[in-house]
Design an enzyme around this catalytic site. Structure first.
Site, PDB file in Angstrom:
ATOM      1  N   GLY A  18      63.525  46.844 100.080  1.00  0.00           N
ATOM      2  CA  GLY A  18      63.911  46.820  98.672  1.00  0.00           C
ATOM      3  C   GLY A  18      64.593  48.089  98.212  1.00  0.00           C
ATOM      4  O   GLY A  18      65.465  48.062  97.345  1.00  0.00           O
ATOM      5  N   ASP A  19      64.223  49.217  98.793  1.00  0.00           N
ATOM      6  CA  ASP A  19      64.873  50.488  98.468  1.00  0.00           C
ATOM      7  C   ASP A  19      66.365  50.403  98.805  1.00  0.00           C
ATOM      8  O   ASP A  19      67.213  50.813  98.012  1.00  0.00           O
ATOM      9  CB  ASP A  19      64.202  51.621  99.239  1.00  0.00           C
ATOM     10  CG  ASP A  19      64.864  52.961  99.001  1.00  0.00           C
ATOM     11  OD1 ASP A  19      64.971  53.381  97.831  1.00  0.00           O
ATOM     12  OD2 ASP A  19      65.284  53.597  99.986  1.00  0.00           O
ATOM     13  N   ALA A  20      66.677  49.834  99.958  1.00  0.00           N
ATOM     14  CA  ALA A  20      68.083  49.686 100.354  1.00  0.00           C
ATOM     15  C   ALA A  20      68.805  48.690  99.451  1.00  0.00           C
ATOM     16  O   ALA A  20      69.960  48.917  99.066  1.00  0.00           O
ATOM     17  CB  ALA A  20      68.165  49.245 101.811  1.00  0.00           C
TER      18      ALA A  20
END
Length: 127
Positions: A18-20
């Site tokens: 999700g960070d990416a």
């Protein structure tokens, strides 16, 4: 991946994905809405993807989450994390991890319409 299998993944792994996803969303939004040079775009992106900014974003979209997404959020928020934030409070870092896990979950299960809805709804103030 099917939803049941994705819900069984380590929530910190979901947050890693999700960070990416969130970083790419922010970078695309900035690149397509500005003629700034890459150095300035990077500074703007960093200010939007840091934990404190993600926690603020979550506050704007939390009422949009389904029961399933809220469950993913809470599992990730409460999970043991291998690192600590250098520039955010523990609460901000935990909330940002929860948000990232929701985004990672939606990406992994291929629910791109829902992912786009959440990402764009959270940014309605900036349109």
């Amino acid at each position: 991946m099917d939803r049941i299998k994705a819900r069984g993944l380590n929530p910190v792994v979901l947050a890693f994905v999700g960070d990416a996803v969130y970083s790419l969303f922010v970078r695309e939004k900035l690149a397509f809405s500005s003629d700034k040079k890459t150095g300035e775009l990077n500074k703007l992106a960093v200010s939007e993807v840091k934990a404190a900014a993600q926690a603020a974003f979550y506050t704007r979209i939390k009422d949009l989450l389904t029961e399933e997404e809220d469950g993913v959020f809470h599992r990730a928020r409460n999970a043991q994390k291998p690192t600590k934030s250098k520039s955010a409070t523990v609460a901000e870092y935990n909330v940002s991890t929860g948000l990232e896990a929701v985004l990672g979950f939606l990406y992994i299960v291929g629910d791109f319409d829902r992912l786009n809805f959440i990402l764009n709804e959270g940014n309605t103030e900036q349109k």
